[in-house]
Design a protein around this motif. Structure first.
Motif, PDB file in Angstrom:
ATOM      1  N   HIS A 160      -5.936  17.072  -8.071  1.00 44.73           N
ATOM      2  CA  HIS A 160      -4.932  18.108  -7.768  1.00 44.73           C
ATOM      3  C   HIS A 160      -5.673  19.405  -7.473  1.00 44.73           C
ATOM      4  O   HIS A 160      -6.369  19.936  -8.332  1.00 44.73           O
ATOM      5  CB  HIS A 160      -3.971  18.272  -8.958  1.00 44.73           C
TER       6      HIS A 160
ATOM      7  N   LYS B  22      -4.362  22.291  -7.023  1.00 44.93           N
ATOM      8  CA  LYS B  22      -3.595  23.477  -7.418  1.00 44.93           C
ATOM      9  C   LYS B  22      -4.445  24.459  -8.201  1.00 44.93           C
ATOM     10  O   LYS B  22      -4.164  25.644  -8.235  1.00 44.93           O
ATOM     11  CB  LYS B  22      -2.396  23.066  -8.271  1.00 44.93           C
TER      12      LYS B  22
ATOM     13  N   ALA C 103       3.103  17.776  -4.578  1.00 48.59           N
ATOM     14  CA  ALA C 103       3.680  17.310  -5.840  1.00 48.59           C
ATOM     15  C   ALA C 103       4.601  18.311  -6.511  1.00 48.59           C
ATOM     16  O   ALA C 103       4.583  18.464  -7.738  1.00 48.59           O
ATOM     17  CB  ALA C 103       2.565  16.883  -6.783  1.00 48.59           C
TER      18      ALA C 103
ATOM     19  N   TYR D  41      -0.177  18.708 -23.062  1.00 50.44           N
ATOM     20  CA  TYR D  41      -0.717  20.009 -23.476  1.00 50.44           C
ATOM     21  C   TYR D  41      -0.334  20.363 -24.914  1.00 50.44           C
ATOM     22  O   TYR D  41      -0.913  21.269 -25.505  1.00 50.44           O
ATOM     23  CB  TYR D  41      -0.260  21.110 -22.513  1.00 50.44           C
TER      24      TYR D  41
ATOM     25  N   GLY E  50      -0.760  11.629 -13.821  1.00 59.34           N
ATOM     26  CA  GLY E  50      -1.872  12.543 -14.018  1.00 59.34           C
ATOM     27  C   GLY E  50      -1.632  13.901 -14.601  1.00 59.34           C
ATOM     28  O   GLY E  50      -0.716  14.625 -14.213  1.00 59.34           O
TER      29      GLY E  50
ATOM     30  N   THR F 120      -4.748  16.613 -16.828  1.00 54.71           N
ATOM     31  CA  THR F 120      -6.139  16.572 -17.286  1.00 54.71           C
ATOM     32  C   THR F 120      -6.274  15.916 -18.666  1.00 54.71           C
ATOM     33  O   THR F 120      -7.098  15.019 -18.846  1.00 54.71           O
ATOM     34  CB  THR F 120      -6.764  17.969 -17.214  1.00 54.71           C
ATOM     35  N   PRO F 121      -5.452  16.316 -19.670  1.00 52.29           N
ATOM     36  CA  PRO F 121      -5.643  15.681 -20.980  1.00 52.29           C
ATOM     37  C   PRO F 121      -5.452  14.163 -20.939  1.00 52.29           C
ATOM     38  O   PRO F 121      -6.208  13.423 -21.576  1.00 52.29           O
ATOM     39  CB  PRO F 121      -4.589  16.364 -21.859  1.00 52.29           C
TER      40      PRO F 121
HETATM   41  N1  PLP Z   1       0.406  16.555 -11.069  1.00 49.72           N
HETATM   42  C1  PLP Z   1       1.401  17.444 -11.159  1.00 49.72           C
HETATM   43  C2  PLP Z   1       2.718  17.117 -10.549  1.00 49.72           C
HETATM   44  C3  PLP Z   1       1.203  18.663 -11.807  1.00 49.72           C
HETATM   45  O1  PLP Z   1       2.218  19.552 -11.866  1.00 49.72           O
HETATM   46  C4  PLP Z   1      -0.062  18.939 -12.370  1.00 49.72           C
HETATM   47  C5  PLP Z   1      -0.292  20.208 -13.063  1.00 49.72           C
HETATM   48  O2  PLP Z   1       0.565  21.013 -13.258  1.00 49.72           O
HETATM   49  C6  PLP Z   1      -1.087  17.979 -12.253  1.00 49.72           C
HETATM   50  C7  PLP Z   1      -0.817  16.796 -11.603  1.00 49.72           C
HETATM   51  C8  PLP Z   1      -2.471  18.245 -12.791  1.00 49.72           C
HETATM   52  O3  PLP Z   1      -2.513  18.359 -14.164  1.00 49.72           O
HETATM   53  P1  PLP Z   1      -3.587  19.300 -14.903  1.00 49.72           P
HETATM   54  O4  PLP Z   1      -3.266  20.698 -14.521  1.00 49.72           O
HETATM   55  O5  PLP Z   1      -3.373  19.002 -16.348  1.00 49.72           O
HETATM   56  O6  PLP Z   1      -4.919  18.882 -14.424  1.00 49.72           O
END
Ligand code: PLP
Length: 375
Positions: A39, A41, A82, A175, A214, A216-217
């Motif tokens: 991801h 983001k 996503a 989280y 998915g 991270t944790p």
């Molecule tokens: N997928 C979606 C839809 C998410 O909203 C997020 C994070 O907000 C992730 C994956 C990635 O998760 P992380 O930020 O815990 O790595």
């Protein structure tokens, strides 16, 4: 360039830690037998997307249409957007599909499904869609065992505008975990909920080839991803104090920090002032839920990134960060003009205020990588 010569505040990225984090997650996906669709983001950077997908297909996840457009312009041709689609964004998504990008959108409601189904397919074919499933986070998505799951799928596939490619879930409740053991349990909830939803859709006649999970944790702690086709962690690239505090990484894995300068000593109030406040650090205090003393971030030595014990950003104004001190010796340790680095609570939100990364190797700034902000 010497990192101490940078104007502050500046967003620093430790190259070695980043590369180590990326390699470790690639290895986890490989050992769990699933594809990694990182991801972006958190990173929002084409350079990091290339590093994160090195050795595999350039398949990524994004959180805004703007990111999808930016990464497509940098040659990425397999993207999952996503965040639930709204009808007014379908045109921008379809424009990317027309340029040869496989862009999958998500929905969890009949209104979204109806808008997608009503799309007039052009040369690029129908829109590609994943159904969002709630596997315990309670943010968005239909429940795996709900009637809504089948109702949204049926509405989506009524017309010729869209095809259902599978299911997607994000176990955001990971989280709330406080140990790897708890994260493993949430990872299993995430896996089993997504697989159950996919099986129900298949039983109702939908092909449903993709099962995408998915966070991270859960990516760090999952023991088994049977039935899952891909995972989408994002913050693992940088990690942060929140992740370190809940136990999904060590403090030495945190690759992101904010370089700041001491701009004043307020002796009557008893604090040192930094030029990194709410905008440079964010107002996220997630790690402080477990370790209240962290406040808005851990103050570290600018070069070694070792914590300056007892120094934390306790409060922020827009451009000011305040670090309470015990007495004269502390003012002498951090004279006006000195530089420090702050480890952030939540890497995604801290990075979002910055236009680029200054990539560092030891004391050297070795590169500058851009980021895409906005929607
Ligand atoms: N997928 C979606 C839809 C998410 O909203 C997020 C994070 O907000 C992730 C994956 C990635 O998760 P992380 O930020 O815990 O790595």
């Amino acid at each position: 360039m010497d990192l101490l010569a940078l104007q502050t505040p500046a967003l620093l990225l430790e190259r070695t830690r980043l590369e180590r984090n990326l390699a470790a997650m690639r290895e986890r996906a490989r050992s769990l037998g699933v594809a990694l669709r990182p991801h972006l983001k958190t990173a929002k950077s084409a350079h990091i997307a290339r590093l994160a997908t090195a050795g595999g297909p350039a398949a990524i996840t994004v959180s805004t249409v703007r990111e999808a457009e930016y990464f497509a312009a940098h040659g990425v041709s397999d993207i999952v957007y996503a965040v639930g689609i709204t009808p007014d964004k379908i045109g921008r998504a379809a424009a990317l599909a027309a340029r040869g990008v496989t862009l999958r959108m998500i929905t969890d409601c009949v209104e979204g499904a109806a808008a997608l189904a009503a799309f007039e397919p052009a040369e690029a074919g129908p829109l590609r869609v994943l159904l969002e499933i709630d596997t315990g986070a309670g943010r968005a998505g239909v429940l795996p065992d709900s009637d809504a799951l089948l109702a949204v799928a049926a509405r989506l596939t009524e017309g010729t505008g869209a095809v259902l490619d599978g299911v997607l879930t994000h176990a955001g409740h990971s989280y709330g975990c406080r140990s790897l053991e708890e994260m493993s349990r949430v990872a299993e909830e995430e896996r089993s909920g997504a697989v159950r939803a996919a099986e129900r859709l298949r039983a109702a006649g939908h092909a449903c080839p993709m099962v995408s999970v998915g966070s991270t944790p859960t990516a760090v702690a999952a023991r088994d991803l049977d039935g899952v086709t891909e995972m989408r962690p994002g913050v693992y690239m940088f990690f942060d104090l929140d992740q370190a505090t809940i136990g999904s990484c060590g403090r030495d894995d945190i690759a992101l920090s904010v370089l700041a300068s001491v701009i004043g000593h307020n002796r009557h109030a008893g604090h040192i002032l930094l030029d990194a406040g709410a905008l440079a650090l964010s107002k996220d205090v997630s790690a402080a839920e477990i370790r209240p003393e962290i406040g808005y971030g851990d103050v570290c030595d600018a070069l070694s990134l070792e914590p300056l014990l007892g120094f934390h950003v306790h409060s922020v104004h827009q451009e000011h960060g305040m670090v309470p001190v015990a007495g004269d010796a502390d003012y002498e340790r951090l004279p006006v003009g000195a530089k420090v680095r702050i480890l952030p609570n939540h890497a995604c939100i801290t990075a979002a205020a910055h236009a680029h990364y200054d990539v560092v190797d030891g004391a050297e700034v070795v590169e500058r990588w851009d980021r895409v902000n906005g929607w």
